[in-house]
Enzyme design. Structure first.
Site, PDB file in Angstrom:
ATOM      1  N   CYS A  47       0.789  -1.304   0.026  1.00  0.00           N
ATOM      2  CA  CYS A  47      -0.066   0.072   0.099  1.00  0.00           C
ATOM      3  C   CYS A  47       0.717   1.298  -0.098  1.00  0.00           C
ATOM      4  O   CYS A  47       1.313   1.791   0.833  1.00  0.00           O
ATOM      5  CB  CYS A  47      -0.989  -0.098   1.148  1.00  0.00           C
ATOM      6  SG  CYS A  47      -1.791   1.670   1.349  1.00  0.00           S
ATOM      7  N   CYS A 104      -0.387   4.161   1.992  1.00  0.00           N
ATOM      8  CA  CYS A 104      -0.391   3.989   3.639  1.00  0.00           C
ATOM      9  C   CYS A 104       0.887   4.305   3.897  1.00  0.00           C
ATOM     10  O   CYS A 104       1.271   4.879   5.011  1.00  0.00           O
ATOM     11  CB  CYS A 104      -0.607   2.663   3.920  1.00  0.00           C
ATOM     12  SG  CYS A 104      -2.086   1.979   3.176  1.00  0.00           S
ATOM     13  N   ASP A 105       2.151   3.878   3.172  1.00  0.00           N
ATOM     14  CA  ASP A 105       3.339   3.753   3.497  1.00  0.00           C
ATOM     15  C   ASP A 105       4.229   4.851   2.911  1.00  0.00           C
ATOM     16  O   ASP A 105       5.542   4.973   3.054  1.00  0.00           O
ATOM     17  CB  ASP A 105       3.889   2.464   3.618  1.00  0.00           C
ATOM     18  CG  ASP A 105       3.152   1.576   4.387  1.00  0.00           C
ATOM     19  OD1 ASP A 105       2.550   1.987   5.591  1.00  0.00           O
ATOM     20  OD2 ASP A 105       2.852   0.271   4.018  1.00  0.00           O
TER      21      ASP A 105
END
Ligand code: NDP
Length: 326
Positions: A135, A138-139
């Site tokens: 992801c 997200c990261d």
């Protein structure tokens, strides 16, 4: 009838689940949605959605939050639980939550979606969360000024690579062939981005690390077998998805790849009264809009099924009365 019974029990909270819920609520069927571990589904881990009609550009998590709010506003009961067991052989249908709660439904809409596929390397598992991710949204933020790699050649991989250029200094796109599966728009964006370096005909053979975090990847050329290393701080795996159907195995017809089989032009499954919508039954289109469309179909079909059930119940009670009069 217990508080956990609903006429339409919806499992899953992506575009399919919420759309089914909104339609069922507006048909006065008081649906319940069991939202699962990742409320909002896959779109909560995507970036810009640029093909949702009416929104030239919307962030995936925002779109899903709006769908959830819409569902709440029309009276959908949203439940935070993860279904771990179902029984589709009994009526009403039963779904058991991780919490131990039993939920029953006169009909069920399965909208459990699909989840990210991993390469299957032990080193990938070892460094998941320590440099290995599925992801970028997200990261990606953690890789400011770093060099990272993305594996895959589809739209997801290309979009993740493009997104990562907002943070990383350089992004390798490692693809096992020399032709991308991604659409032309994404291919053009990729080609125009100087921060992305594609590595063609290559697969990640090993994730390298220092015991704590990822420090590189070992790459094998798929044609020559030649090995080489790249120093990267992060590896983003974007190689497709698997349908979340383990729960239903043996109870409903699945195809060879594990997707729920549905009747042509319908969301009806091999179990009458159970409908399936979205990525859990669709491996071809896999779009938010097609999932939402299938969620709508599932709710309308559930409504019809319930109406038929009610009609049959009424007819049989008339017969019983008639019999008793005779
Ligand atoms: P796809 O199935 O489209 O692509 C998966 C990619 O990963 C392929 O290039 C495949 O290679 C590669 N791959 C698969 N398994 C492995 C493996 N074990 N090792 C190395 N590489 C592997 O998945 P996506 O998640 O990209 O997309 C899913 C669907 O969602 C598609 O229909 C896509 O178009 C759609 N989508 C649309 C978007 C948009 O419209 N904005 C955004 C994101 C997704 P190969 O090509 O050789 O098979």
């Amino acid at each position: 009838m217990t508080a956990n019974h609903s006429k339409v029990l919806i499992i899953g909270s992506g575009p399919a689940g919420y759309t089914a819920a909104i339609y069922a609520a507006r048909a006065a069927l008081a649906p319940m949605v069991i939202e699962g571990m990742q409320p909002g589904g896959q779109l909560t881990i995507t970036t810009d959605v640029e093909n949702w009609p009416g929104d030239a550009s919307v962030m995936g998590p925002d779109l899903m939050m709006r769908m959830a709010e819409h569902a709440t506003n029309v009276g959908v009961l949203r439940v935070s639980d993860m279904i771990v067991e179902v029984d589709l052989s009994r009526r009403p249908f039963l779904a058991v939550g991780d919490s131990g709660t039993h939920y029953t439904g006169d009909t069920m809409v399965i909208a459990t979606g699909a989840s990210a596929r991993w390469l299957g390397l032990p080193s990938e598992t070892a460094y998941r969360g320590a440099g290995v991710s599925a992801c970028a949204t997200c990261d990606g933020f953690f890789y400011k000024g770093s060099v990272v790699a993305v594996v895959g050649g589809g739209n997801t991989a290309v979009e993740e690579a493009l997104y990562l250029t907002n943070f990383a200094e350089k992004v390798y796109l490692v693809h096992r062939r020399d032709t991308l599966r991604a659409d032309r728009t994404n291919q053009a964006r990729l080609a125009a981005n100087p921060k992305i370096e594609p590595i063609w005909n290559a697969e990640v053979a090993e994730v390298l690390g220092n015991g704590g975090v990822v420090t590189g990847i070992a790459i094998r050329n798929t044609r020559s077998g030649e090995m080489s290393n790249r120093d990267v701080a992060g590896l983003f795996v974007a190689i497709g998805h698997d349908p979340a159907t383990a729960l239903f195995k043996g109870q409903i017809h699945l195809d060879d790849e594990g997707y729920i089989r549905i009747a042509s032009g319908s969301t009806g499954t091999s179990v009458a009264g159970v409908f399936a919508a979205g990525d859990v039954q669709d491996k071809v289109f896999r779009q938010a809009i097609t999932s939402a469309g299938m969620g709508c179909m599932a709710a309308l079909e559930a409504e019809r099924y319930i109406a038929d059930l009610n009609a049959r119940t009424t007819a049989s009670s008339v017969t019983v009365e008639g019999n008793s009069l005779a």
